[in-house]
Write a protein that holds these residues in place. Structure first.
Motif, PDB file in Angstrom:
ATOM      1  N   GLY A 333       1.196  -1.394   0.191  1.00 14.58           N
ATOM      2  CA  GLY A 333       0.001   0.077   0.618  1.00 14.58           C
ATOM      3  C   GLY A 333       0.230   0.976   0.144  1.00 14.58           C
ATOM      4  N   LYS A 334       2.099   1.780   0.744  1.00 11.46           N
ATOM      5  CA  LYS A 334       2.967   2.443   0.066  1.00 11.46           C
ATOM      6  C   LYS A 334       3.935   2.388  -0.774  1.00 11.46           C
ATOM      7  CE  LYS A 334       6.757   3.846   3.135  1.00 11.46           C
ATOM      8  NZ  LYS A 334       8.222   3.751   3.744  1.00 11.46           N
ATOM      9  N   ASP A 335       4.740   1.663  -1.041  1.00 12.09           N
ATOM     10  CA  ASP A 335       4.933   1.924  -2.457  1.00 12.09           C
ATOM     11  C   ASP A 335       4.261   0.773  -3.256  1.00 12.09           C
ATOM     12  OD1 ASP A 335       6.928   2.400  -1.138  1.00 12.09           O
ATOM     13  OD2 ASP A 335       8.732   1.687  -0.769  1.00 12.09           O
ATOM     14  N   ARG A 336       3.357   1.168  -4.215  1.00 14.43           N
ATOM     15  CA  ARG A 336       2.621   0.780  -4.790  1.00 14.43           C
ATOM     16  C   ARG A 336       2.810   0.540  -6.343  1.00 14.43           C
ATOM     17  NH1 ARG A 336      -0.825   4.523  -2.748  1.00 14.43           N
ATOM     18  NH2 ARG A 336      -0.644   5.760  -4.467  1.00 14.43           N
ATOM     19  N   VAL A 337       3.506   1.004  -7.142  1.00 12.25           N
ATOM     20  CA  VAL A 337       4.137   1.421  -7.915  1.00 12.25           C
ATOM     21  C   VAL A 337       5.677   1.475  -8.300  1.00 12.25           C
ATOM     22  CG1 VAL A 337       4.430   1.871 -10.530  1.00 12.25           C
ATOM     23  CG2 VAL A 337       2.105   1.884  -9.824  1.00 12.25           C
ATOM     24  N   ILE A 338       6.672  -0.375  -8.573  1.00 12.42           N
ATOM     25  CA  ILE A 338       7.968   0.087  -8.682  1.00 12.42           C
ATOM     26  C   ILE A 338       8.556   0.885 -10.220  1.00 12.42           C
ATOM     27  CG2 ILE A 338      10.339  -0.805  -8.362  1.00 12.42           C
ATOM     28  CD1 ILE A 338       8.275  -0.444  -6.041  1.00 12.42           C
ATOM     29  N   LEU A 339       9.075   1.898  -9.832  1.00 10.33           N
ATOM     30  CA  LEU A 339       9.670   2.422 -11.549  1.00 10.33           C
ATOM     31  C   LEU A 339      10.973   2.042 -11.487  1.00 10.33           C
ATOM     32  CD1 LEU A 339       8.831   3.986 -13.834  1.00 10.33           C
ATOM     33  CD2 LEU A 339      10.457   5.672 -13.241  1.00 10.33           C
ATOM     34  N   VAL A 340      11.634   0.501 -12.356  1.00 12.61           N
ATOM     35  CA  VAL A 340      13.103   0.323 -12.667  1.00 12.61           C
ATOM     36  C   VAL A 340      13.275   1.045 -13.514  1.00 12.61           C
ATOM     37  CG1 VAL A 340      14.130  -1.892 -13.195  1.00 12.61           C
ATOM     38  CG2 VAL A 340      12.000  -2.040 -12.193  1.00 12.61           C
ATOM     39  N   SER A 341      14.676   1.242 -13.086  1.00 13.64           N
ATOM     40  CA  SER A 341      15.722   2.134 -14.287  1.00 13.64           C
ATOM     41  C   SER A 341      16.868   1.215 -14.332  1.00 13.64           C
ATOM     42  CB  SER A 341      15.750   3.402 -14.636  1.00 13.64           C
ATOM     43  OG  SER A 341      15.870   4.039 -13.385  1.00 13.64           O
ATOM     44  N   GLY A 342      17.844   1.662 -15.114  1.00 12.51           N
ATOM     45  CA  GLY A 342      19.029   0.797 -15.397  1.00 12.51           C
ATOM     46  C   GLY A 342      19.008   0.643 -17.205  1.00 12.51           C
ATOM     47  N   PRO A 343      20.676  -0.129 -17.153  1.00 19.33           N
ATOM     48  CA  PRO A 343      21.106  -0.353 -18.263  1.00 19.33           C
ATOM     49  C   PRO A 343      20.660  -1.188 -19.439  1.00 19.33           C
ATOM     50  CG  PRO A 343      22.122  -1.290 -16.628  1.00 19.33           C
ATOM     51  CD  PRO A 343      21.734  -0.583 -16.008  1.00 19.33           C
ATOM     52  N   GLY A 448      -4.681   4.210  -7.475  1.00 15.27           N
ATOM     53  CA  GLY A 448      -4.628   3.238  -6.956  1.00 15.27           C
ATOM     54  C   GLY A 448      -3.823   1.877  -7.305  1.00 15.27           C
ATOM     55  N   VAL A 449      -3.544   1.755  -8.130  1.00 16.11           N
ATOM     56  CA  VAL A 449      -3.006   0.613  -8.966  1.00 16.11           C
ATOM     57  C   VAL A 449      -1.803  -0.236  -8.342  1.00 16.11           C
ATOM     58  CG1 VAL A 449      -4.053   0.793 -11.040  1.00 16.11           C
ATOM     59  CG2 VAL A 449      -1.949   1.120 -10.992  1.00 16.11           C
ATOM     60  N   ARG A 450      -1.175  -1.390  -8.760  1.00 20.48           N
ATOM     61  CA  ARG A 450       0.018  -1.991  -8.039  1.00 20.48           C
ATOM     62  C   ARG A 450       0.277  -2.246  -9.445  1.00 20.48           C
ATOM     63  NH1 ARG A 450      -2.766  -0.486  -4.013  1.00 20.48           N
ATOM     64  NH2 ARG A 450      -2.892  -1.015  -1.893  1.00 20.48           N
ATOM     65  N   GLY A 451       1.975  -2.087 -10.148  1.00 15.47           N
ATOM     66  CA  GLY A 451       2.395  -2.568 -11.051  1.00 15.47           C
ATOM     67  C   GLY A 451       3.842  -2.848 -11.236  1.00 15.47           C
ATOM     68  N   VAL A 452       4.482  -2.930 -11.681  1.00 14.84           N
ATOM     69  CA  VAL A 452       5.942  -2.865 -11.922  1.00 14.84           C
ATOM     70  C   VAL A 452       5.994  -2.203 -13.675  1.00 14.84           C
ATOM     71  CG1 VAL A 452       8.865  -4.328 -11.986  1.00 14.84           C
ATOM     72  CG2 VAL A 452       6.732  -4.634 -10.643  1.00 14.84           C
ATOM     73  N   ILE A 453       7.171  -1.021 -13.608  1.00 14.83           N
ATOM     74  CA  ILE A 453       6.647  -0.629 -15.124  1.00 14.83           C
ATOM     75  C   ILE A 453       8.370  -0.050 -15.088  1.00 14.83           C
ATOM     76  CG2 ILE A 453       6.541   1.671 -16.165  1.00 14.83           C
ATOM     77  CD1 ILE A 453       4.299   2.128 -14.318  1.00 14.83           C
ATOM     78  N   THR A 454       9.220  -0.582 -16.542  1.00 15.46           N
ATOM     79  CA  THR A 454      10.660  -0.529 -16.774  1.00 15.46           C
ATOM     80  C   THR A 454      11.041   1.162 -17.626  1.00 15.46           C
ATOM     81  OG1 THR A 454      10.733  -1.335 -18.878  1.00 15.46           O
ATOM     82  CG2 THR A 454      10.838  -2.540 -16.804  1.00 15.46           C
ATOM     83  N   THR A 455      11.508   1.625 -17.869  1.00 13.13           N
ATOM     84  CA  THR A 455      11.557   3.001 -17.977  1.00 13.13           C
ATOM     85  C   THR A 455      13.044   3.676 -18.309  1.00 13.13           C
ATOM     86  OG1 THR A 455      11.138   5.045 -18.862  1.00 13.13           O
ATOM     87  CG2 THR A 455      11.499   4.343 -16.569  1.00 13.13           C
ATOM     88  N   HIS A 456      13.040   4.700 -19.697  1.00 14.40           N
ATOM     89  CA  HIS A 456      14.925   5.059 -19.220  1.00 14.40           C
ATOM     90  C   HIS A 456      14.292   6.398 -19.402  1.00 14.40           C
ATOM     91  CE1 HIS A 456      17.544   2.010 -20.442  1.00 14.40           C
ATOM     92  NE2 HIS A 456      16.491   1.770 -21.303  1.00 14.40           N
ATOM     93  N   TYR A 457      13.112   6.487 -19.148  1.00 11.35           N
ATOM     94  CA  TYR A 457      12.959   7.991 -19.445  1.00 11.35           C
ATOM     95  C   TYR A 457      13.395   9.106 -18.218  1.00 11.35           C
ATOM     96  CZ  TYR A 457      10.070   8.312 -23.276  1.00 11.35           C
ATOM     97  OH  TYR A 457       9.717   8.215 -24.589  1.00 11.35           O
ATOM     98  N   GLY A 491      14.598   1.926  -4.078  1.00 11.91           N
ATOM     99  CA  GLY A 491      14.659   3.213  -3.733  1.00 11.91           C
ATOM    100  C   GLY A 491      15.745   4.460  -4.414  1.00 11.91           C
ATOM    101  N   LYS A 492      16.501   3.894  -5.376  1.00 16.00           N
ATOM    102  CA  LYS A 492      17.361   5.329  -6.079  1.00 16.00           C
ATOM    103  C   LYS A 492      17.452   4.582  -7.878  1.00 16.00           C
ATOM    104  CE  LYS A 492      19.183   7.016  -2.558  1.00 16.00           C
ATOM    105  NZ  LYS A 492      19.266   8.651  -2.422  1.00 16.00           N
ATOM    106  N   PRO A 493      16.537   5.370  -8.201  1.00 17.00           N
ATOM    107  CA  PRO A 493      17.115   5.438  -9.843  1.00 17.00           C
ATOM    108  C   PRO A 493      18.414   5.208 -10.296  1.00 17.00           C
ATOM    109  CG  PRO A 493      17.109   8.159  -9.585  1.00 17.00           C
ATOM    110  CD  PRO A 493      16.943   6.769  -8.170  1.00 17.00           C
ATOM    111  N   GLY A 494      18.525   4.415 -12.195  1.00 22.59           N
ATOM    112  CA  GLY A 494      19.618   3.979 -11.862  1.00 22.59           C
ATOM    113  C   GLY A 494      20.012   4.681 -13.057  1.00 22.59           C
TER     114      GLY A 494
END
Length: 791
Positions: A333-343, A448-457, A491-494
């Motif tokens: 409920g706190k961290d609902r969406v994880i935005l994953v970045s990196g190489p 309030g959706v839950r999810g995992v999203i990958t991006t370079h933006y 916790g940190k973007p990549g």
């Protein structure tokens, strides 16, 4: 529930189903696997998972389930349902074998009542109708053919046919012999034409033998004739066979009528066998991917610990690659969406697909390759945007396809929706794609959706840093060796490491410098900052790993110290207890002595000489219990240069105890056997026994060993045990066998799926005193029993 429909395939769920189907033994089982779909009812998911977990435990730790014959009963039951129809011999035989399997399975679980509670629900209230089996066994033999004794008429007809065939054969042999003597026959023996036994007669002699010509040779030189008298006998045999066939049909029709009232029960048996095959296949697949049952939650949350992508895990095993890096991710409920970045090629998409696939598997009742402490909730909707869905027929470009999905997501998503988006915002000009993606993410976050999203933006990374409910995460990258680590850090973007990767590939320095000039200074600073953060994160991660390792070592030392302290305390209490008991006995003896002395003084009427003598006796008794102070001396150590070998007898200097050397370490230590106990002592603390002293100790221990050998049972049965318990018991018996010098040990572990046998044999390979091992003879248990030879 799933949008779009091809999302299941893109997440790899259909591949999982194909792998499970390979484990099935029957077509109905494969059909059930094909129908697997994610469920939304928590109690139903829990039941499916527990059934699979129980079957996995059964396969690993228990005797094999008797599922030798899983023929589909349903088609035959439906055929028997029709009035006037009858089942064939082979169909009754398959029903017979299937019913035997059903009853064997029911008996198997009844013997273990309560042990597999959720599997027992599969056949709850299902009766055993032995009458069906008895009726079929009265008609069908063990080869699947109808018995001659099925009816009196059938037995008579069979005997008549046999008798007529023998008579016909005897008669044709006589005619053939006569024709040969007359020189009518061609070269060759009796032959079959049109299903009839015929005599080869030369064409010029065919009028000399009365009978029916069935055929002639290609040259016309030979005619194949069935003699007239044999022809009538064969016709009689044919008539009897037709009559026998009619009797068989009558018997099968009657048996089918007996079976017809039990058709509903047969359908229930069919359902049981199909479900057992289905659950068994799921359990076997779970063993292949090292899967466990996660904890289920009523909340819409995901907490994966040590998760691995099952398809990657299987491929890694096939190719003997290093193990798959485990994933740790938490969505709540706190961290609902994880935005994953990196190489690029750093594992972002694999991370997102692992979350989606394991969630689908859990809701479909499949165990997942993750720690059992993992916790997953139930989502009513799973939306995914993965890959390129452009369509020429629908006039959709790549970006248009992405936007059409985003439209559906923003309209229909809610707090019970899991959203999976790969490369969010790509497919169009980044100046416009980035802001649109950010606006869509903001709308989804409000729902309030839950999810995992990958991006370079970068704008999405900034949005996640400043917005509640959306959390940045990155895939770690070793920017020294320029390789991805496939570790997710929350916790940190990549950074995308675009320049670093381009430099490693070999793009010229001039091109890279020109590219850097075209990027704004602020963007360069942000990217440099991200690279520095990545380096710091890796350093912190490595430090945490080192600290954790050190903490484990300290914890181990602390445990060892506490055990030693407890041992000393227990010994101290024992010594004090013995000392107090001895003191109590001394006081008791002293009181008795004083009372006796007083009585004798009184009886001697205070005679001085007698009193003096009694006093001296009292002092002597007192002196016997006064401890003499031993002279202080240093602990004796062995100063000899003895060379110790396995089997030598030594004396421990501190205690004076004799022991035998069972292992010589490379350092200064010896492993000694004290009866059934082992201890480790420094070489300087023992002295080697030689000559008469050694012979005396060997003789004494031989007597003890003879008694031990007489009591020792060189067989250990570990069937039905858990792996840890089995290995613990095996170790105890092996140690005892080594101590008394027993040459072989018989280990009964059963066959099953071979899991327990594999662990036992791996353990034997590592046990120093086992020279080799082998299977028992095939007639006496085969690979269900292992013989270990002790050196």
């Amino acid at each position: 529930m799933i949008f779009p429909k091809n999302a299941i395939d893109k997440l790899g769920f259909n591949e999982i189903k194909d792998l499970i189907k390979e484990k099935c033994l029957s077509e109905p089982g494969k059909e059930m696997v094909e129908k697997i779909q994610p469920q939304v009812k928590l109690d139903q998911i829990d039941r499916f998972l527990r059934q699979t977990q129980e079957f996995k435990d059964l396969l690993v730790h228990d005797a094999p389930l008797p599922v030798d014959h899983l023929y589909p009963i349903k088609p035959m039951a439906e055929k028997a349902r029709v009035e006037g129809s009858f089942l064939g011999e082979d169909e009754f035989y398959r029903i017979l074998l299937s019913l035997r399997t059903v009853y064997a399975v029911i008996r198997y679980f009844k013997e273990r009542e309560g042990q597999y509670a959720h599997l027992e629900l599969l056949f709850e209230h299902l009766p055993i109708e032995m009458n069906i089996i008895r009726r079929i066994e009265a008609v069908i033999d063990e080869r699947g053919k109808i018995k001659d004794s099925a009816s009196r008429l059938l037995l008579d007809l069979t005997q008549q046919i046999l008798k007529s065939e023998q008579e016909a054969r005897k008669r044709i042999d006589q005619v053939f012999k006569t024709a040969q003597q007359n020189g009518w026959t061609a070269d060759g023996n009796l032959t079959v034409r049109d299903g009839r036994l015929c005599i080869p007669i030369l064409a010029e002699n065919k009028r000399k033998l009365k009978g029916l010509i069935h055929d002639e040779s290609s040259t016309g030189q030979t005619a194949y004739i069935e003699p007239e008298e044999v022809f009538h006998l064969n016709n009689k045999v044919r008539d009897l066979e037709f009559e026998r066939r009619r009797e068989i049909i009558r018997i099968l029709t009657e048996l089918t009528s007996v079976l017809r009232p039990h058709v509903p029960l047969l359908m229930a048996y069919h359902g049981l066998l199909s479900k057992l095959d289905f659950v068994r296949a799921k359990a076997l697949f779970a063993i292949d991917i090292e899967a466990e049952m996660p904890e289920l939650s009523k909340e819409a949350e995901i907490d994966l610990v040590g998760a691995r992508h099952p398809l990657l895990l299987i491929n890694a095993k096939k190719d003997s690659h290093p193990s798959v890096v485990p994933l740790h991710i938490k969505i709540d409920g706190k961290d609902r969406v994880i935005l994953v970045s990196g190489p690029n090629a750093g594992g972002k998409s694999v991370c997102m697909k692992t979350v989606g696939l394991l969630q689908l598997m859990t809701q479909a009742g499949l165990l997942i390759p993750a720690e059992p402490t993992s916790r997953l909730g139930v989502f009513k909707q799973i939306f995914a945007d993965i890959g390129d869905d452009q369509s020429i027929e629908s006039d959709l470009s790549t970006y248009s396809a992405h936007l059409s999905k985003m439209k559906h997501f923003t309209e229909f998503a809610n707090a019970r929706t899991l959203v999976l988006i790969d490369e969010f915002g790509t497919g169009t000009d980044p100046l416009f794609g980035g802001p649109i993606a950010e606006a869509v993410l903001e709308a989804l976050n409000k729902k309030g959706v839950r999810g995992v999203i990958t991006t370079h933006y970068s704008n999405l990374k900034v949005y996640a840093s400043n917005t509640d409910g959306v959390e940045n995460a990155s895939m770690l990258f070793d920017n020294v060796e320029m390789r991805p680590l496939y570790i997710l850090q929350i916790g940190k973007p990549g950074s995308s490491y675009a320049y670093e990767i381009a430099q490693k590939i070999g793009l010229s320095r001039e091109i890279l410098e020109a590219a850097k000039q075209k990027v704004g200074m602020e963007q360069k600073k942000v990217d440099t900052l991200l690279v520095d953060l990545e380096r710091d994160k890796k350093l912190i991660h490595d430090t945490k790993v080192a600290i954790s390792k050190r903490e484990r070592e300290l914890e181990s030392l602390k445990t060892e110290y506490e055990q030693l302290q407890q041992y000393l305390e227990e010994n101290k209490k024992q010594i004090l207890r013995e000392a107090k008991e001895e003191a109590r006995q001394i006081l008791k003896d002293a009181n008795r002595l004083v009372e006796n002395t007083i009585a004798e003084i009184k009886s001697a009427q205070a005679d001085k000489d007698k009193t003096k003598e009694l006093r001296k006796e009292l002092h002597r008794a007192t002196d016997r219990h006064v401890e003499k102070r031993p002279q202080t001396k240093t602990v004796e150590t062995s100063q000899t240069d003895d060379v110790f070998e396995v089997g030598d007898w030594v004396k421990i200097l501190d205690t004076g105890t004799e022991a035998q050397v069972i292992e010589v370490s490379k350092g200064t230590n010896l492993v000694l056997a004290l009866g059934d106990l082992r201890t480790v002592v420094k070489r300087t603390k023992v002295t080697k026994l030689k000559g008469k002293e050694r012979a005396k100790v060997v003789r004494k221990n031989k007597m003890m060993s003879t008694e031990s050998v007489a009591e020792f049972q060189p067989e250990v049965d570990v069937r039905g045990m858990r792996t840890d318990d089995a290995l613990r018991q095996l170790e105890t018996v092996l140690d005892r066998a080594v101590m008394i010098g027993y040459p072989t040990l018989k280990i009964v572990h059963g066959k099953g799926d071979g899991i327990l046998r594999k662990f036992i044999r791996d353990y034997l390979r590592k046990y120093n005193h086992v020279s080799h091992f082998e299977d028992e003879h095939a007639d006496r248990g085969g690979d269900g029993i292992t013989y270990a030879y002790i050196q």
